[in-house]
Scaffold this motif. Structure first.
Motif, PDB file in Angstrom:
ATOM      1  N   HIS A  26       0.843  -1.190   0.000  1.00  0.00           N
ATOM      2  CA  HIS A  26       0.000   0.000   0.000  1.00  0.00           C
ATOM      3  C   HIS A  26       0.881   1.244   0.000  1.00  0.00           C
ATOM      4  O   HIS A  26       2.065   1.184   0.329  1.00  0.00           O
ATOM      5  CB  HIS A  26      -0.949   0.017   1.198  1.00  0.00           C
ATOM      6  CG  HIS A  26      -0.253   0.035   2.524  1.00  0.00           C
ATOM      7  ND1 HIS A  26       0.122  -1.117   3.182  1.00  0.00           N
ATOM      8  CD2 HIS A  26       0.150   1.059   3.323  1.00  0.00           C
ATOM      9  CE1 HIS A  26       0.712  -0.804   4.324  1.00  0.00           C
ATOM     10  NE2 HIS A  26       0.741   0.513   4.423  1.00  0.00           N
ATOM     11  N   ALA A  27       0.278   2.361  -0.380  1.00  0.00           N
ATOM     12  CA  ALA A  27       0.991   3.635  -0.463  1.00  0.00           C
ATOM     13  C   ALA A  27       0.375   4.648   0.476  1.00  0.00           C
ATOM     14  O   ALA A  27      -0.817   4.589   0.781  1.00  0.00           O
ATOM     15  CB  ALA A  27       0.967   4.169  -1.899  1.00  0.00           C
ATOM     16  N   THR A  28       1.208   5.589   0.946  1.00  0.00           N
ATOM     17  CA  THR A  28       0.765   6.635   1.857  1.00  0.00           C
ATOM     18  C   THR A  28       1.330   7.976   1.404  1.00  0.00           C
ATOM     19  O   THR A  28       2.522   8.062   1.074  1.00  0.00           O
ATOM     20  CB  THR A  28       1.255   6.357   3.295  1.00  0.00           C
ATOM     21  OG1 THR A  28       0.751   5.106   3.739  1.00  0.00           O
ATOM     22  CG2 THR A  28       0.809   7.456   4.249  1.00  0.00           C
ATOM     23  N   LEU A  29       0.484   8.979   1.387  1.00  0.00           N
ATOM     24  CA  LEU A  29       0.986  10.351   1.226  1.00  0.00           C
ATOM     25  C   LEU A  29       1.500  10.764   2.602  1.00  0.00           C
ATOM     26  O   LEU A  29       0.748  11.248   3.435  1.00  0.00           O
ATOM     27  CB  LEU A  29      -0.123  11.289   0.750  1.00  0.00           C
ATOM     28  CG  LEU A  29       0.242  12.774   0.627  1.00  0.00           C
ATOM     29  CD1 LEU A  29       1.422  12.975  -0.315  1.00  0.00           C
ATOM     30  CD2 LEU A  29      -0.963  13.591   0.188  1.00  0.00           C
ATOM     31  N   PHE A  30       2.773  10.531   2.840  1.00  0.00           N
ATOM     32  CA  PHE A  30       3.327  10.710   4.175  1.00  0.00           C
ATOM     33  C   PHE A  30       3.391  12.174   4.566  1.00  0.00           C
ATOM     34  O   PHE A  30       3.079  12.554   5.688  1.00  0.00           O
ATOM     35  CB  PHE A  30       4.721  10.076   4.245  1.00  0.00           C
ATOM     36  CG  PHE A  30       5.217   9.880   5.647  1.00  0.00           C
ATOM     37  CD1 PHE A  30       4.837   8.762   6.377  1.00  0.00           C
ATOM     38  CD2 PHE A  30       6.070  10.800   6.236  1.00  0.00           C
ATOM     39  CE1 PHE A  30       5.290   8.573   7.675  1.00  0.00           C
ATOM     40  CE2 PHE A  30       6.527  10.615   7.534  1.00  0.00           C
ATOM     41  CZ  PHE A  30       6.135   9.492   8.256  1.00  0.00           C
ATOM     42  N   ARG A  31       3.822  13.009   3.621  1.00  0.00           N
ATOM     43  CA  ARG A  31       3.868  14.446   3.876  1.00  0.00           C
ATOM     44  C   ARG A  31       3.519  15.182   2.585  1.00  0.00           C
ATOM     45  O   ARG A  31       4.183  14.998   1.568  1.00  0.00           O
ATOM     46  CB  ARG A  31       5.244  14.885   4.378  1.00  0.00           C
ATOM     47  CG  ARG A  31       5.298  16.370   4.735  1.00  0.00           C
ATOM     48  CD  ARG A  31       6.695  16.835   5.088  1.00  0.00           C
ATOM     49  NE  ARG A  31       7.089  16.425   6.420  1.00  0.00           N
ATOM     50  CZ  ARG A  31       8.056  15.557   6.703  1.00  0.00           C
ATOM     51  NH1 ARG A  31       8.729  14.996   5.710  1.00  0.00           N
ATOM     52  NH2 ARG A  31       8.347  15.236   7.937  1.00  0.00           N
ATOM     53  N   ALA A  32       2.466  15.977   2.651  1.00  0.00           N
ATOM     54  CA  ALA A  32       2.055  16.751   1.483  1.00  0.00           C
ATOM     55  C   ALA A  32       2.943  17.987   1.346  1.00  0.00           C
ATOM     56  O   ALA A  32       3.559  18.436   2.319  1.00  0.00           O
ATOM     57  CB  ALA A  32       0.593  17.163   1.620  1.00  0.00           C
ATOM     58  N   PRO A  33       3.026  18.557   0.158  1.00  0.00           N
ATOM     59  CA  PRO A  33       3.795  19.799  -0.008  1.00  0.00           C
ATOM     60  C   PRO A  33       3.189  20.915   0.839  1.00  0.00           C
ATOM     61  O   PRO A  33       1.994  20.913   1.128  1.00  0.00           O
ATOM     62  CB  PRO A  33       3.654  20.112  -1.504  1.00  0.00           C
ATOM     63  CG  PRO A  33       3.213  18.837  -2.138  1.00  0.00           C
ATOM     64  CD  PRO A  33       2.437  18.096  -1.108  1.00  0.00           C
ATOM     65  N   LYS A  34       4.018  21.864   1.220  1.00  0.00           N
ATOM     66  CA  LYS A  34       3.526  22.995   2.009  1.00  0.00           C
ATOM     67  C   LYS A  34       2.409  23.717   1.249  1.00  0.00           C
ATOM     68  O   LYS A  34       2.514  23.976   0.052  1.00  0.00           O
ATOM     69  CB  LYS A  34       4.668  23.979   2.305  1.00  0.00           C
ATOM     70  CG  LYS A  34       5.585  23.523   3.428  1.00  0.00           C
ATOM     71  CD  LYS A  34       6.576  24.614   3.790  1.00  0.00           C
ATOM     72  CE  LYS A  34       7.424  24.222   4.997  1.00  0.00           C
ATOM     73  NZ  LYS A  34       8.386  25.285   5.365  1.00  0.00           N
ATOM     74  N   GLY A  35       1.355  24.025   1.969  1.00  0.00           N
ATOM     75  CA  GLY A  35       0.245  24.751   1.376  1.00  0.00           C
ATOM     76  C   GLY A  35      -0.759  23.885   0.649  1.00  0.00           C
ATOM     77  O   GLY A  35      -1.803  24.377   0.215  1.00  0.00           O
ATOM     78  N   HIS A  36      -0.472  22.571   0.511  1.00  0.00           N
ATOM     79  CA  HIS A  36      -1.397  21.685  -0.189  1.00  0.00           C
ATOM     80  C   HIS A  36      -2.327  21.012   0.818  1.00  0.00           C
ATOM     81  O   HIS A  36      -1.871  20.392   1.779  1.00  0.00           O
ATOM     82  CB  HIS A  36      -0.629  20.603  -0.958  1.00  0.00           C
ATOM     83  CG  HIS A  36      -1.518  19.628  -1.670  1.00  0.00           C
ATOM     84  ND1 HIS A  36      -2.064  19.885  -2.907  1.00  0.00           N
ATOM     85  CD2 HIS A  36      -1.967  18.395  -1.305  1.00  0.00           C
ATOM     86  CE1 HIS A  36      -2.794  18.860  -3.282  1.00  0.00           C
ATOM     87  NE2 HIS A  36      -2.754  17.946  -2.329  1.00  0.00           N
ATOM     88  N   ARG A  37      -3.595  21.150   0.615  1.00  0.00           N
ATOM     89  CA  ARG A  37      -4.580  20.524   1.489  1.00  0.00           C
ATOM     90  C   ARG A  37      -5.144  19.309   0.775  1.00  0.00           C
ATOM     91  O   ARG A  37      -5.723  19.432  -0.307  1.00  0.00           O
ATOM     92  CB  ARG A  37      -5.697  21.501   1.858  1.00  0.00           C
ATOM     93  CG  ARG A  37      -6.618  20.978   2.961  1.00  0.00           C
ATOM     94  CD  ARG A  37      -7.584  22.065   3.416  1.00  0.00           C
ATOM     95  NE  ARG A  37      -8.451  21.587   4.490  1.00  0.00           N
ATOM     96  CZ  ARG A  37      -8.137  21.637   5.774  1.00  0.00           C
ATOM     97  NH1 ARG A  37      -6.968  22.149   6.142  1.00  0.00           N
ATOM     98  NH2 ARG A  37      -8.980  21.192   6.692  1.00  0.00           N
ATOM     99  N   THR A  38      -4.995  18.148   1.376  1.00  0.00           N
ATOM    100  CA  THR A  38      -5.388  16.909   0.719  1.00  0.00           C
ATOM    101  C   THR A  38      -6.578  16.267   1.409  1.00  0.00           C
ATOM    102  O   THR A  38      -6.825  16.503   2.591  1.00  0.00           O
ATOM    103  CB  THR A  38      -4.205  15.912   0.706  1.00  0.00           C
ATOM    104  OG1 THR A  38      -4.589  14.717   0.023  1.00  0.00           O
ATOM    105  CG2 THR A  38      -3.786  15.544   2.136  1.00  0.00           C
ATOM    106  N   ASN A  39      -7.328  15.473   0.656  1.00  0.00           N
ATOM    107  CA  ASN A  39      -8.417  14.697   1.245  1.00  0.00           C
ATOM    108  C   ASN A  39      -8.128  13.201   1.175  1.00  0.00           C
ATOM    109  O   ASN A  39      -9.012  12.377   1.368  1.00  0.00           O
ATOM    110  CB  ASN A  39      -9.748  15.000   0.540  1.00  0.00           C
ATOM    111  CG  ASN A  39      -9.703  14.664  -0.951  1.00  0.00           C
ATOM    112  OD1 ASN A  39      -8.680  14.210  -1.471  1.00  0.00           O
ATOM    113  ND2 ASN A  39     -10.804  14.899  -1.631  1.00  0.00           N
ATOM    114  N   LYS A  40      -6.858  12.868   0.898  1.00  0.00           N
ATOM    115  CA  LYS A  40      -6.467  11.467   0.817  1.00  0.00           C
ATOM    116  C   LYS A  40      -5.007  11.332   1.222  1.00  0.00           C
ATOM    117  O   LYS A  40      -4.127  11.957   0.630  1.00  0.00           O
ATOM    118  CB  LYS A  40      -6.659  10.940  -0.608  1.00  0.00           C
ATOM    119  CG  LYS A  40      -6.225   9.502  -0.799  1.00  0.00           C
ATOM    120  CD  LYS A  40      -6.432   9.065  -2.245  1.00  0.00           C
ATOM    121  CE  LYS A  40      -5.955   7.636  -2.464  1.00  0.00           C
ATOM    122  NZ  LYS A  40      -6.125   7.198  -3.872  1.00  0.00           N
TER     123      LYS A  40
END
Length: 372
Positions: free
Chosen positions: A323-337
């Motif tokens: 499985h994969a994980t978005l461990f850390r999103a880029p600064k300023g990016h708001r994610t729903n997954k």
């Protein structure tokens, strides 16, 4: 799914802090508000962004019980990890799963709630493998005890393990009992100039041999392997594997600390996303052009990529049995997954667990999945 409910016991809060939490939880439930369980905040980036009133755990701190001969420590959730590790080190012991700090001052409650392990996880096991018991304050304000404080006591083991890595979605882990281990006295790090394919082939071959490998790292054509244990075993493994040894121990320690705490330059925050793939360690190389770092004998693979490519990585991981994980999103990016979506059977189980422990959805709503 069995939760081993027959082993649970409900206890009365024995601290003014726990009583305050109980009042806060019951008020939030009555007013249909959300509480965000907050410790030191060192892992606030992990999971989906959430909002709500803070339930601060840092005041509830201190080591409750520690008997070095029993290899067990019990501590309150707000106890700083640094305090726990210093106490263990004074008795020649440690937390085997090498918990990361991410440049902050994490609490032991946050360590358990996040369930994240460092480079030694490939040899020692994950956080959940060392959790013997917990006291949990649920979304109804009840204080419940699962498991015990001795290694032979496996009562409620399923629940204690389930809470590890749940990101506070089921309640506040108020106290935790952990198995600890003796410190390994001898360590050395070997390095090899190899391709990704050669590195994975070597790691898979070595995994089937009695070698004291406690960490592995492949990055930019260089494979680093840490050996830990008794001096004769480390020396014998070093002769067997060859490679170039990092003679300066401080350099080796900095390398592994940099990977554990993500202070290594590979993990530096920029406009790219940090994506983690958890795969069977025998998985073949994944042909991608993005910069990659491989840990845990091939079982954990990190990528720096554009956040729009997350679904591609999820598909790759699923096809490889992981499985994969978005461990850390880029600064300023708001994610729903952030995490790979649950299958329908697993989603039903998670919803049932949420209903059992936090029926009104008071805690960390949406931190793991939008569904609960």
């Amino acid at each position: 799914m069995s939760l081993a409910i027959q082993t649970v016991s409900t206890v009365q809060p024995d601290s003014p802090i726990l009583q305050r939490w109980q009042d806060q939880i019951r008020t939030a439930r009555a007013e249909e508000k959300t509480l965000v369980i907050t410790g030191a905040g060192s892992k606030s980036f992990y999971g989906l962004p959430i909002e709500g009133e803070a339930l601060d755990t840092r005041d509830y701190r201190g080591i409750i019980d520690y008997e070095p001969t029993e290899l067990v420590m019990t501590a309150r959730c707000g106890t700083p990890l640094s305090e726990i590790e210093a106490t263990l080190a004074a008795s020649g012991q440690m937390l085997a799963f090498e918990p990361p700090r991410f440049g902050g001052t994490p609490t032991i409650g946050g360590v358990v709630a996040a369930g994240l392990s460092g480079p030694r996880r490939m040899a020692a096991g994950a956080v959940r493998d060392f959790v013997l018991g917990v006291r949990l304050m649920t979304g109804t304000g009840d204080l419940m005890r699962f498991g015990g404080q001795v290694m032979k006591n496996v009562a409620g083991y399923d629940v204690s393990r389930m809470l590890t890595g749940s990101l506070g979605c089921f309640g506040v882990v108020a106290e935790v009992s952990l198995k600890v281990v003796p410190t390994l006295h001898q360590e050395t790090t070997l390095q090899f100039d190899v391709t990704e394919r050669e590195a994975l082939a070597n790691l898979n071959r070595w995994a089937g041999q009695p070698l004291p490998i406690s960490g592995s790292l492949w990055l930019d054509g260089k494979l680093s392997v840490r050996l830990s244990g008794a001096e004769p075993a480390v020396a014998a493994a070093r002769r067997k594997l060859g490679g170039e040894a990092l003679v300066d121990n401080s350099v080796a320690e900095a390398l592994w600390a940099g990977v554990r705490d993500q202070s290594h330059s590979f993990f530096a925050e920029d406009s790219s996303a940090l994506i983690r793939l958890s795969l069977p360690d025998t998985s073949a190389p994944i042909p991608r052009s993005e910069q990659q770092l491989i840990e845990w004998g091939g079982a954990q693979r990190w990528y720096r990529a554009d956040v729009s490519q997350l679904q591609q990585f999820c598909d790759l991981a699923t096809n490889a049995g992981g499985h994969a994980t978005l461990f850390r999103a880029p600064k300023g990016h708001r994610t729903n997954k952030a995490f790979t979506p649950l299958s329908k059977p697993l989603l039903r189980i998670h919803r049932a667990l949420k209903q059992s422990f936090d029926p009104a959805g008071v805690f960390n709503r949406g931190r793991m999945y939008p569904e609960f």
